[in-house]
Structure formats: structure tokens, C-alpha cells
Design an enzyme around this catalytic site. Structure first.
Site, PDB file in Angstrom:
ATOM      1  N   GLU A   1       0.837  -1.202   0.000  1.00  0.00           N
ATOM      2  CA  GLU A   1       0.000   0.000   0.000  1.00  0.00           C
ATOM      3  C   GLU A   1       0.874   1.254   0.000  1.00  0.00           C
ATOM      4  O   GLU A   1       0.851   2.073   0.909  1.00  0.00           O
ATOM      5  CB  GLU A   1      -0.980  -0.082   1.184  1.00  0.00           C
ATOM      6  CG  GLU A   1      -1.895  -1.305   1.024  1.00  0.00           C
ATOM      7  CD  GLU A   1      -2.723  -1.658   2.248  1.00  0.00           C
ATOM      8  OE1 GLU A   1      -2.732  -0.887   3.228  1.00  0.00           O
ATOM      9  OE2 GLU A   1      -3.363  -2.728   2.229  1.00  0.00           O
TER      10      GLU A   1
ATOM     11  N   ARG B   1       1.872  -8.327   0.740  1.00  0.00           N
ATOM     12  CA  ARG B   1       1.096  -7.602   1.754  1.00  0.00           C
ATOM     13  C   ARG B   1       1.700  -7.722   3.160  1.00  0.00           C
ATOM     14  O   ARG B   1       1.658  -6.789   3.958  1.00  0.00           O
ATOM     15  CB  ARG B   1      -0.321  -8.186   1.758  1.00  0.00           C
ATOM     16  CG  ARG B   1      -1.208  -7.821   2.931  1.00  0.00           C
ATOM     17  CD  ARG B   1      -2.588  -8.403   2.651  1.00  0.00           C
ATOM     18  NE  ARG B   1      -3.450  -8.514   3.814  1.00  0.00           N
ATOM     19  CZ  ARG B   1      -4.569  -7.800   3.979  1.00  0.00           C
ATOM     20  NH1 ARG B   1      -4.911  -6.885   3.106  1.00  0.00           N
ATOM     21  NH2 ARG B   1      -5.329  -7.999   5.034  1.00  0.00           N
TER      22      ARG B   1
ATOM     23  N   GLU C   1      -8.766   4.034   4.621  1.00  0.00           N
ATOM     24  CA  GLU C   1      -8.451   3.428   3.315  1.00  0.00           C
ATOM     25  C   GLU C   1      -8.454   4.539   2.267  1.00  0.00           C
ATOM     26  O   GLU C   1      -9.500   5.095   1.943  1.00  0.00           O
ATOM     27  CB  GLU C   1      -9.500   2.365   2.935  1.00  0.00           C
ATOM     28  CG  GLU C   1      -9.581   1.178   3.895  1.00  0.00           C
ATOM     29  CD  GLU C   1      -8.517   0.107   3.655  1.00  0.00           C
ATOM     30  OE1 GLU C   1      -7.722   0.254   2.696  1.00  0.00           O
ATOM     31  OE2 GLU C   1      -8.489  -0.867   4.433  1.00  0.00           O
TER      32      GLU C   1
END
Ligand SMILES: *[C@@H]1O[C@H](CO)[C@@H](O)[C@H](O)[C@H]1NC(C)=O
Ligand SMILES: *[C@@H]1O[C@H](CO)[C@@H](O)[C@H](O)[C@H]1NC(C)=O
Ligand SMILES: *[C@@H]1O[C@H](CO)[C@@H](O)[C@H](O)[C@H]1NC(C)=O
Length: 391
Positions: free
Chosen positions: A146, A199, A347
Site C-alpha cells: 500500500e 502484503r 483506506e
């Protein structure tokens, strides 16, 4: 900004951070000025027009000091004027452009599984010594892929330290900040060297699995551990680990939370992607202050929505299970359970690119998210003050 890039990202070359030049403020200083009356304020207004004094904070007679930024050339003359009017003043920031201003402390918390230094910044006008100030804790890149989350933390640092606007002065004065830009450096490096969509962490426990590495750090916290939204397969994306806090990376976040729990008012655990502001618990049970959690989260979402690009989705705000999916062992839930009043998962937008948000969106995400963060900081500060005045 370059200084933070070096501090946090080390030798990685791919990170895209906009660099800022504010060495034009080298030698500029900021001073608090006590105001006794309206006429003292007028002295400052006159200095503003005559000697190019920048009023960071207007202040209020006998209740709040004013803050002025003064150039090195005009400093002596400004002081002469203040002294001539018997106005008390003191140094607040000795040098605005200094790369390590006195209100920033870099903390090295320890090493990742693979031995990389994990660091965070403490930002405080009182070096964390004023126990009546709330703390805003944020972290990013707990999930390795991310990438777009780390720039938001760096931009937050930039706006608090290198480019503090007059209208944001309260954020620095009222609140202490703890910002950890990269929780999971091993995974982050691995996404650059081997597998872009990795991840987890990169731990290796041969007694658990000889073939698969890492755990889902955001399922590894000691809260309803290994009960929901997890897989027992050590090779799975959402494998929570063989025990709570098996990962050094999550232990560091835990230790910050527990060390400062009396003062942490808000914890923003930043992820990507999907435009959500989420709160606990991942099992659908709402914390007792759910209305306040929703208020602050919704204010953030609404603020960002007002600034978003047309192609971005609207933010959705709510309980993480009810609006997204069930989970256990999350940082958000752990923060809430140990006593952070406002514990969120954020998010960020993906614009249809998922985890591969192109770099040209970074500036937009940084700017809009910063405004959302500022809203949550101010609102949660009001709740903090209200609670402390009652008790
Ligand atoms: C802040 O306080 C710590 C001790 O708690 C000290 O080591 C550090 O040098 C101080 N930092 C600043 C910028 O004054
Ligand atoms: C500590 O912070 C509070 C809240 O911002 C402020 O009112 C108070 O004056 C500060 N105390 C000191 C000793 O600076
Ligand atoms: C959900 O988790 C919270 C926090 O641990 C707990 O207080 C609550 O009882 C749980 N709810 C259910 C239905 O298990």
C-alpha cells in the site's frame, strides 16, 4: 522533504515525494507575544504592514498569546518596537527553516524481522512534556503493497514541520504528534525487489512453515486474535501469525500505544485502497462511543469528499465489519480496546488502480487527506478538552 526521505526510506529509489524549498525562511524566528489589551494587538498589526511581520496567530488580550514570524533583518527593529510598548515576548521557534527544529524528535524503535531500523517522529512544541496535550498517532505501510500511504504521513510531517500555515498553528500548539511512516519496511522493500503486491511482513518461522514467509500484520494484534477474517494457512494473505504479536513490527506499534495510552486521543492506521474511514470492532460490536467515532470519521470523509477528484469514489464511514468485512487482530481494534477513544482504519483512494495508484495522484491524495486529518485532529481535540474539563 528530502531529509525525511533519507531518514525513512533509506536507499529505496522509487519513492516519489515532492520536495519543498523553504530555506528562504532560514534565520526567520517565531516569537510569542503577550497581549494585555486591544492596543497591543494594534501594535502587531502595524508591525505587520511596516516591518513585514507575519502574524502566525492573532492571539486574544490576556487569554492567548500572539505569535509572530520575524525576518533576521527586521528582528532588532521589531523587538525595539515591542519593548517600547512594554510588550513581553519570548522565542517560540528560533529558526523556522532548520531541518531539525527543536520540536521534532526522531525515535528509532528497533529493528524489523530482517534488521531494518523502524522509526517514528515525535512532533511537539513542548517535547511531549506537557501531559495535558492529547497525542495524534498515525502510521502507514503496515501492509507492504500500500505504497501510497507513506506519502500521506510524510506530507503530514511536512505540513506540521516545514510548511506550517498560519491557519494550522493550533494543530501544532494543541496536539503532540507521533508519526510512523513505514511500519513494515521488510515487506515494503520486498514489494520493490520481488513482488509488487506482497502484503505481509517477511518473518520466517521454520517450525510454522518452511515454505511461506510473513504474516498479515493487521491481523496480528492481540484482540479477538485468529477468530474472524483470517486464514490458518501460513501461505495465505490474511494469515494472522502463530500467536498475537509474533511480529516485531506490530509489537512496536503496541508499545507506542501502551506507552502513551493516557494521552493518545486518536490513532489513524493508514491503508489503501477503497475510500473508507472505519472504526471497530471487526466483529460488529460497536464501541460505547460509537456516535463520537462516527461523528469524527464522517467529518473526515465529508471534508475529503469536498476536495476529491471527480473520478474518485465518495468516502464511506462506519463500523469496519458492517461497511467492509469482518476482521480480528487489527490495529484499529487493538487501539480501541486498549483505550484510544478514536481508533480508525483509513483506506485511501485507489482511483480504479487498486494498490498501483500512479504517482501523479500522490499530490492530490496528500492534500485532501491532510485536510481530513486536520478535521479529525481538531474535532477529537474538542472531545478531549470536553472530557478533561468534566473530570
Ligand atoms: C526531549 O526530551 C528528551 C528527554 O525526555 C531529551 O532527550 C531530548 O533531547 C529532548 N528534545 C528536545 C528537542 O528538547
Ligand atoms: C499545556 O498545554 C495546555 C493545553 O494546550 C495549555 O493550556 C497549558 O498552558 C500548557 N502548559 C504548559 C506548562 O505549557
Ligand atoms: C467484539 O469484540 C469486542 C472487543 O474485544 C468485545 O468487547 C465484544 O464483546 C465482541 N463481540 C462479540 C459479539 O463477540
Amino acid at each position: 522533504m528530502s531529509v525525511f526521505l533519507v531518514l525513512f526510506v533509506g536507499t529505496l529509489v522509487n519513492s516519489v515525494i515532492v520536495s519543498a524549498k523553504n530555506d528562504i525562511y532560514s534565520g526567520y524566528s517565531v516569537h510569542g507575544v503577550q497581549l494585555r489589551s486591544r492596543s497591543d494587538q494594534i501594535v502587531l498589526y502595524n508591525l505587520q504592514s511596516e516591518l513585514n511581520v507575519d502574524l502566525w496567530e492573532y492571539g486574544a488580550p490576556s487569554t492567548r498569546d500572539a505569535y509572530i514570524m520575524v525576518s533576521p533583518e527586521n528582528r532588532a527593529e521589531v523587538f525595539d518596537m515591542l519593548d517600547a510598548n512594554n510588550m513581553k515576548h519570548y522565542v517560540h521557534l528560533p529558526d523556522v527553516a532548520k531541518e531539525n527544529p527543536s520540536y521534532v524528535t526522531l525515535v528509532n524503535v528497533g529493528e524489523s524481522f530482517e534488521g531494518r531500523a523502524i522509526k517514528y517522529l515525535k512532533i511537539s512544541t513542548s517535547n511531549f512534556s506537557n501531559s495535558s496535550k492529547p497525542i495524534y498517532l498515525m502510521d502507514a505501510t503496515m501492509h507492504a503493497r500500500e505504497w501510497v500511504t507513506t506519502p500521506v504521513t510524510l506530507y503530514t510531517i511536512h505540513r506540521l514541520v516545514e510548511d506550517l500555515k498560519a491557519e494550522d498553528f493550533d494543530l501544532l500548539e494543541n496536539i503532540d504528534w507521533i508519526i510512523m511512516p513505514i511500519v513494515n519496511p521488510d515487506g515494503y522493500v520486498y514489494t520493490h525487489t520481488d513482488e509488487r503486491l506482497w502484503r505481509g511482513t517477511r518473518s520466517y518461522y521454520p517450525t510454522v512453515s518452511t515454505t511461506c514467509y510473513g504474516v498479515d500484520a493487521n491481523r496480528n494484534f492481540d484482540i479477538n486474535f485468529n477468530t474472524l477474517g483470517v486464514s490458518s494457512n501460513p501461505c495465505a494473505l490474511n494469515y494472522p501469525g502463530h500467536e498475537p504479536f509474533s511480529e516485531p513490527e506490530t509489537r512496536y506499534v503496541r508499545d507506542i500505544l501502551l506507552k502513551y495510552i493516557d494521552r493518545i486521543q486518536i490513532y489513524m492506521n493508514i491503508h489503501s485502497h477503497g475510500n473508507y474511514v472505519l472504526y471497530g470492532y471487526g466483529n460488529t460490536t460497536l464501541p460505547s462511543n460509537a456516535v463520537q467515532l462516527h461523528h469524527v470519521g464522517a467529518a473526515m470523509g465529508a471534508k475529503i469528499d469536498a476536495l476529491k477528484l471527480p473520478e474518485a469514489g465518495y468516502y464511506r464511514v462506519g463500523n469496519s465489519h458492517l461497511v467492509l468485512y469482518g476482521s480480528s487482530g487489527s490495529a484499529q481494534d487493538y487501539g480501541q480496546a486498549v483505550g484510544v477513544p478514536f481508533s480508525y482504519t483509513l483506506e485511501l483512494p485507489g482511483y480504479g488502480y487498486g494498490f498501483l495508484v500512479p504517482p501523479e495522484f500522490i499530490e492530490q491524495i496528500n492534500a485532501e487527506t491532510w485536510q481530513g486529518i486536520a478535521v479529525t485532529a481538531r474535532l477529537s481535540y474538542l472531545y478531549y478538552r470536553a472530557r478533561n474539563e468534566r473530570t
